[in-house]
Design an enzyme around this catalytic site. Structure first.
Site, PDB file in Angstrom:
ATOM      1  NE  ARG A   1      -7.087  49.785-155.560  1.00 29.06           N
ATOM      2  CZ  ARG A   1      -5.832  49.324-155.473  1.00 29.06           C
ATOM      3  NH1 ARG A   1      -4.897  50.078-154.905  1.00 29.06           N
ATOM      4  NH2 ARG A   1      -5.526  48.140-155.989  1.00 29.06           N
TER       5      ARG A   1
ATOM      6  NE  ARG B   1     -10.267  52.891-148.549  1.00 26.97           N
ATOM      7  CZ  ARG B   1      -9.088  52.387-148.914  1.00 26.97           C
ATOM      8  NH1 ARG B   1      -9.040  51.518-149.903  1.00 26.97           N
ATOM      9  NH2 ARG B   1      -7.992  52.748-148.299  1.00 26.97           N
TER      10      ARG B   1
ATOM     11  NE  ARG C   1      -8.823  42.557-157.748  1.00 26.14           N
ATOM     12  CZ  ARG C   1      -7.576  42.352-158.141  1.00 26.14           C
ATOM     13  NH1 ARG C   1      -7.063  43.098-159.101  1.00 26.14           N
ATOM     14  NH2 ARG C   1      -6.845  41.411-157.593  1.00 26.14           N
TER      15      ARG C   1
ATOM     16  CG  ASP D   1      -9.978  41.379-149.079  1.00 34.97           C
ATOM     17  OD1 ASP D   1      -9.300  40.475-148.536  1.00 34.97           O
ATOM     18  OD2 ASP D   1      -9.584  41.985-150.087  1.00 34.97           O
TER      19      ASP D   1
ATOM     20  CE1 TYR E   1      -2.732  37.604-150.349  1.00 36.91           C
ATOM     21  CE2 TYR E   1      -4.292  35.868-150.915  1.00 36.91           C
ATOM     22  CZ  TYR E   1      -3.610  37.033-151.250  1.00 36.91           C
ATOM     23  OH  TYR E   1      -3.807  37.616-152.484  1.00 36.91           O
TER      24      TYR E   1
END
Length: 345
Positions: A27, A36, A23, A72, A147
Site C-alpha cells: 500500500r 487495488r 511487504r 497472503d 488466526y
C-alpha cells in the site's frame, strides 16, 4: 540474473549486501494502489496477472535484489475450508473459528497444484520476467493457527493459549493439519519456480521459550526437514528463511529449526544476534520507522547496521518487519541505494 541474494542465503561471498523488504509490494506504493482501486484484496490475490504486476513493482521502482511473491499467508487457510474476509482497517476475519475436534476434522488438505493454481501460475509467470530471485512463502503453523483459533488478529491471544493449555490434543491436531498443508504448498511453490522460501511466524513472540519449543518449533522443523528431504531434490537447493517476529528470546531455538537464514526484527542489535546464531545466515533488521529519518541520518543508520553485521556468515539487509503503508517510497529508495553503495566490497 542478479543472484546476490541467493549467494548470501548460502553464506557465500558477495560483492555487496543484497536488500529486499517485507511487504515491499503493497500500500505504500501509488502504483499498487492503482491496481487495488477496483478490487478486493482477495480478488487481487487470486488474479495471477495482477499479482505479477504487484510483485514486479518494487523491483522495477526501487531496485531490490529479490522479489517476494505477492499473496497472503492466510490464502492457504481459506483453501483448507475456512471462509475468509479482509476488512479495511481491521485486517483478516475468519467467519468460523477452529476450537474443537469437530472443527479440526472438517479442515481439508488442499491440493495446491489444482486448488491454488493461481499462486503457481503467478510464480511461473514471474520467473519469465524476473532478473532477481523469487521468494515464495507461507505462514508458520503457529501463526496460522492463531488466526483460525482467534478468528482474526489478537492482542492477548486468549483463545489460542486457552486451547494450548486446556485442550492440547485439539491444538496439536490442528497444528499437524496446518503443517501437512504447508509442506505441500511450499513444495508446489518450489516446483513452480520459487528460488527461496520464507516462513513467517508473525506471532511467535507471544510464546516464551519453553512453550515455543513445545508448541511451535517442532512444526517449523518438520516443514523445513520435509523441504530438504531426499524424496524432494529441488528443496535441497532452495534456501529457507525463518522469521519469528519479536523472537529475540527464541534465537537459539529458531536456529535449531534447520533454516538456512534467520530473520530478525529490530528489537536486538544485529551483532548480538549474529554472535548467538553461529554458523547461519541472517536477515534484517532496520526498524521500519527508521525510514522516516532524514537522508543523512538514514544513510548513517544503514552504515552502522552494515558494520554491525560484518561478522555474519551471510547477511541479507531487510527491515525488522514489513514496511509501513504510510512510508514515502522515496525513503525506501534512499535506504536501498545506501545499502548497495555502502556495502560495496
Amino acid at each position: 540474473m542478479n543472484d546476490t541474494f541467493l549467494r548470501a542465503c548460502r553464506g557465500e561471498s558477495t560483492s555487496f549486501t543484497p536488500v529486499w523488504m517485507m511487504r515491499q509490494a503493497g500500500r505504500y506504493l501509488p502504483e499498487y494502489q492503482a491496481i487495488r482501486k477496483n478490487l478486493s484484496f482477495l480478488e487481487l490475490c487470486k488474479n495471477s496477472e495482477l499479482c505479477v504486476e504487484a510483485t514486479l513493482q518494487p523491483v522495477d521502482i526501487l531496485g531490490v535484489d529479490a522479489a517476494i511473491l505477492f499473496s497472503d499467508i492466510l490464502i492457504l487457510m481459506e483453501q483448507m475450508g475456512v471462509p475468509l474476509e479482509f476488512h479495511e482497517n481491521h485486517g483478516p476475519v475468519f467467519l468460523h473459528t477452529i476450537r474443537d475436534s469437530k472443527a479440526v476434522e472438517k479442515l481439508r488438505i488442499p491440493d495446491p497444484a489444482t486448488q491454488m493454481d493461481f499462486v503457481m501460475e503467478t510464480i511461473r509467470l514471474l520467473r519469465r520476467e524476473l532478473q532477481v530471485p523469487l521468494i515464495g512463502f507461507a505462514g508458520a503453523p503457529f501463526t496460522c493457527a492463531t488466526y483460525l483459533i482467534e478468528g482474526g488478529s489478537s492482542k492477548i491471544f486468549w483463545a489460542t493459549k486457552k486451547l494450548i493449555f486446556t485442550k492440547p490434543g485439539v491444538y496439536h491436531a490442528l497444528m499437524e493439519k496446518i503443517t501437512e498443508a504447508t509442506i505441500l504448498y511450499l513444495k508446489e511453490q518450489i516446483r513452480a519456480g520459487a528460488q527461496a522460501v520464507q516462513l513467517f511466524d508473525s506471532w511467535a513472540g507471544v510464546l516464551g521459550p519453553v512453550d515455543f519449543a513445545e508448541y511451535a518449533l517442532p512444526y517449523v522443523t518438520q516443514i523445513i526437514a520435509a523441504l530438504k528431504a531426499d524424496d524432494f531434490p529441488e528443496g535441497k537447493e532452495v534456501p529457507v528463511i525463518y522469521f519469528a517476529n519479536n523472537g529475540s528470546t527464541l534465537l537459539e531455538l529458531s536456529v535449531s529449526s534447520g533454516a538456512d537464514v534467520i530473520g530478525i526484527d529490530w528489537r536486538i542489535n544485529i551483532a548480538d544476534a549474529i554472535a548467538r546464531i553461529g554458523d547461519c545466515a541472517i536477515q534484517g533488521n532496520l526498524d521500519p520507522f527508521a525510514l522516516l529519518l532524514s537522508k543523512e541520518k538514514l544513510r548513517a543508520r544503514v552504515g552502522k547496521l552494515l558494520k554491525d553485521a560484518a561478522m555474519a556468515k551471510g547477511h541479507i539487509f531487510n527491515l525488522g518487519h514489513g514496511i509501513n503503508q504510510f512510508t514515502p517510497p522515496k525513503q525506501a529508495k534512499i535506504m536501498i541505494d545506501a545499502v548497495h553503495e555502502l556495502s560495496q566490497k
